[in-house]
Design a protein around this motif. Structure first.
Motif, mmCIF file in Angstrom:
data_model
loop_
_atom_site.group_PDB
_atom_site.id
_atom_site.type_symbol
_atom_site.label_atom_id
_atom_site.label_comp_id
_atom_site.label_asym_id
_atom_site.label_seq_id
_atom_site.Cartn_x
_atom_site.Cartn_y
_atom_site.Cartn_z
ATOM 1 N N ALA A 1 34.696 41.928 43.179
ATOM 2 C CA ALA A 1 35.194 40.543 43.067
ATOM 3 C C ALA A 1 36.590 40.590 42.473
ATOM 4 O O ALA A 1 36.817 41.288 41.490
ATOM 5 C CB ALA A 1 34.274 39.711 42.159
ATOM 6 N N GLY A 2 37.583 39.838 43.057
ATOM 7 C CA GLY A 2 37.540 39.223 44.368
ATOM 8 C C GLY A 2 38.025 40.188 45.442
ATOM 9 O O GLY A 2 38.567 41.247 45.171
ATOM 10 N N VAL A 3 37.923 39.709 46.647
ATOM 11 C CA VAL A 3 38.181 40.580 47.786
ATOM 12 C C VAL A 3 39.659 40.636 48.156
ATOM 13 O O VAL A 3 40.105 41.583 48.796
ATOM 14 C CB VAL A 3 37.330 40.120 48.984
ATOM 15 C CG1 VAL A 3 37.859 38.816 49.560
ATOM 16 C CG2 VAL A 3 37.256 41.187 50.047
ATOM 17 N N GLY A 4 40.451 39.634 47.744
ATOM 18 C CA GLY A 4 41.885 39.643 48.035
ATOM 19 C C GLY A 4 42.149 39.692 49.519
ATOM 20 O O GLY A 4 41.658 38.870 50.284
ATOM 21 N N SER A 5 42.898 40.718 49.962
ATOM 22 C CA SER A 5 43.194 40.891 51.388
ATOM 23 C C SER A 5 42.358 41.993 52.024
ATOM 24 O O SER A 5 42.564 42.335 53.182
ATOM 25 C CB SER A 5 44.685 41.199 51.577
ATOM 26 O OG SER A 5 45.479 40.103 51.152
ATOM 27 N N GLY A 6 41.432 42.587 51.259
ATOM 28 C CA GLY A 6 40.531 43.593 51.813
ATOM 29 C C GLY A 6 40.993 45.023 51.672
ATOM 30 O O GLY A 6 40.335 45.931 52.192
ATOM 31 N N ALA A 7 42.097 45.278 50.971
ATOM 32 C CA ALA A 7 42.602 46.649 50.861
ATOM 33 C C ALA A 7 41.625 47.547 50.107
ATOM 34 O O ALA A 7 41.242 48.619 50.600
ATOM 35 C CB ALA A 7 43.962 46.646 50.159
ATOM 36 N N LEU A 8 41.207 47.134 48.923
ATOM 37 C CA LEU A 8 40.263 47.943 48.158
ATOM 38 C C LEU A 8 38.916 48.007 48.864
ATOM 39 O O LEU A 8 38.236 49.043 48.826
ATOM 40 C CB LEU A 8 40.100 47.377 46.745
ATOM 41 C CG LEU A 8 39.100 48.102 45.844
ATOM 42 C CD1 LEU A 8 39.491 49.565 45.657
ATOM 43 C CD2 LEU A 8 38.983 47.403 44.493
ATOM 44 N N THR A 9 38.530 46.929 49.534
ATOM 45 C CA THR A 9 37.257 46.900 50.250
ATOM 46 C C THR A 9 37.179 48.037 51.257
ATOM 47 O O THR A 9 36.136 48.690 51.399
ATOM 48 C CB THR A 9 37.079 45.553 50.969
ATOM 49 O OG1 THR A 9 37.290 44.486 50.051
ATOM 50 C CG2 THR A 9 35.685 45.436 51.559
ATOM 51 N N CYS A 10 38.262 48.293 51.972
ATOM 52 C CA CYS A 10 38.278 49.386 52.957
ATOM 53 C C CYS A 10 38.008 50.730 52.283
ATOM 54 O O CYS A 10 37.241 51.550 52.796
ATOM 55 C CB CYS A 10 39.616 49.416 53.685
ATOM 56 S SG CYS A 10 39.894 48.038 54.833
ATOM 57 N N SER A 11 38.633 50.970 51.130
ATOM 58 C CA SER A 11 38.414 52.233 50.417
ATOM 59 C C SER A 11 36.979 52.332 49.897
ATOM 60 O O SER A 11 36.367 53.406 49.939
ATOM 61 C CB SER A 11 39.395 52.362 49.251
ATOM 62 O OG SER A 11 40.720 52.506 49.707
ATOM 63 N N LEU A 12 36.445 51.229 49.408
ATOM 64 C CA LEU A 12 35.073 51.239 48.898
ATOM 65 C C LEU A 12 34.070 51.500 50.014
ATOM 66 O O LEU A 12 33.124 52.278 49.855
ATOM 67 C CB LEU A 12 34.759 49.911 48.206
ATOM 68 C CG LEU A 12 35.566 49.588 46.950
ATOM 69 C CD1 LEU A 12 35.224 48.183 46.440
ATOM 70 C CD2 LEU A 12 35.317 50.624 45.855
#
Length: 335
Positions: A134-145
């Motif tokens: 949280a939060g997802v922002g633009s998804g940059a960290l989400t891709c790495s996770l």
């Protein structure tokens, strides 16, 4: 002496080009082999300017150095140069994840690769982990996770703002090549406030990553869902946020002593004897804080080292550690 003819140097072996593609079920966001229609490529010109676009048969790429046809790229192995119609020259590769996230469309500021790498390594994101973000922002960290947890882990992302969630969804789907109407099977994106949603859903987590304005407001909710030994990692931009979140974790009593740091990246110019630091540097982007969850009913050992004089003086109004020695808040003052 032998009369045998001297050995000659064998020609260098050509790189293997027949390796099978990465299995789709790996959800890596990476392909092997020739470039194909529907893939994204990254062109770099002679001045280092970069262009990302999706390959489509019959289309053209235009720049100030003329044009080139997508059909001239499709079917070739990445890692080649190609001229444009006006004499430009472009280097062609598939974009790396670290390159994709700094050039993708943004709703909110992205977590830069230097920080994503630190989070994945020092928060120990592993295949199969249950990660809450949280939060997802633009998804940059989400891709790495998502790449780190693999197809057997889960990443649950919470985002308050729908417009940010929409941008992140498009970016994540683009990088991993999700089919039309589909999504990464390990990813769940939810609109809502983490502090409210986590207690209501009651889902456990092995790692919690907080990138938000007031992460200290979520410490109690995070403590309730985080497994013993699990890690909370907080990404904050300012020193006041850093102080508040560290002291809140300390005051909670159910986490180990928080560790805080930042990373700075400086490139180097290397040309013969001209070896010097580069003129550009990725300096401060954020502070990172990590702490581990204690088992239920357990507290970390009392710190032996006393706080600095005045650390918790009359000007300090934040949370105070429960093991603060009596009168310590008066040290270093005239009271």
């Amino acid at each position: 002496m032998s009369d045998a003819a001297p050995e000659t140097d064998a020609p260098a072996a050509a790189p293997a080009t027949d390796a099978p593609d990465v299995p789709p079920e790996a959800w890596s966001g990476v392909h092997r082999g020739p470039l194909r229609e529907g893939e994204w490529v990254r062109l770099t010109d002679q001045k280092g300017r970069r262009h990302n676009f999706c390959l489509e048969a019959g289309k053209r790429f235009f720049s100030n150095r003329g044009h080139l046809d997508h059909d001239d790229l499709i079917g070739r192995e990445e890692g080649f140069t190609i001229p444009s119609s006006a004499g430009g020259e472009y280097l062609v590769f598939r974009p790396l994840l670290s390159e994709f996230v700094v050039s993708m469309p943004r709703g909110a500021a992205v977590v830069y690769p230097k920080d994503s790498a630190q989070i994945v390594a020092l928060a120990d994101i592993y295949p199969g982990a249950r990660v809450v973000e949280a939060g997802v922002g633009s998804g940059a960290l989400t891709c790495s996770l998502l790449r780190a947890v693999g197809p057997y882990g889960t990443v649950t992302s919470y985002e308050r703002r729908e417009e940010f969630a929409d941008v992140a969804r498009r970016n994540v789907h683009q990088f991993f090549g999700a089919p039309e109407g589909g999504s990464h099977p390990s990813w769940t994106l939810r609109l809502g406030d983490l502090a409210e949603e986590l207690p209501r859903r009651g889902e456990g987590a092995d790692r919690v990553i907080l990138d938000m304005l007031a992460p200290w407001e979520c410490v109690d909710a995070v403590a309730d869902v985080l497994s013993p030994g699990g890690i909370v990692c907080v990404y904050v931009a300012t020193t006041t946020q850093l102080s508040r979140v560290v002291e809140t974790l300390r005051a909670h009593g159910g986490f180990t002593e928080p560790q805080a740091w930042e990373s700075l990246v400086r490139d180097w110019h290397v040309e013969g004897l001209a070896v010097r630091p580069g003129h550009k540097m990725i300096g401060h982007t954020a502070f990172l804080v990590t702490s581990r969850r204690m088992a239920p009913g357990q507290r970390p050992p009392v710190k032996k080292r006393r706080p600095a004089p005045g650390a918790y003086g009359p000007d300090y109004s934040g949370p105070r550690p429960g093991d603060l020695p009596p009168g310590i808040e008066l040290e270093g003052t005239d009271l």
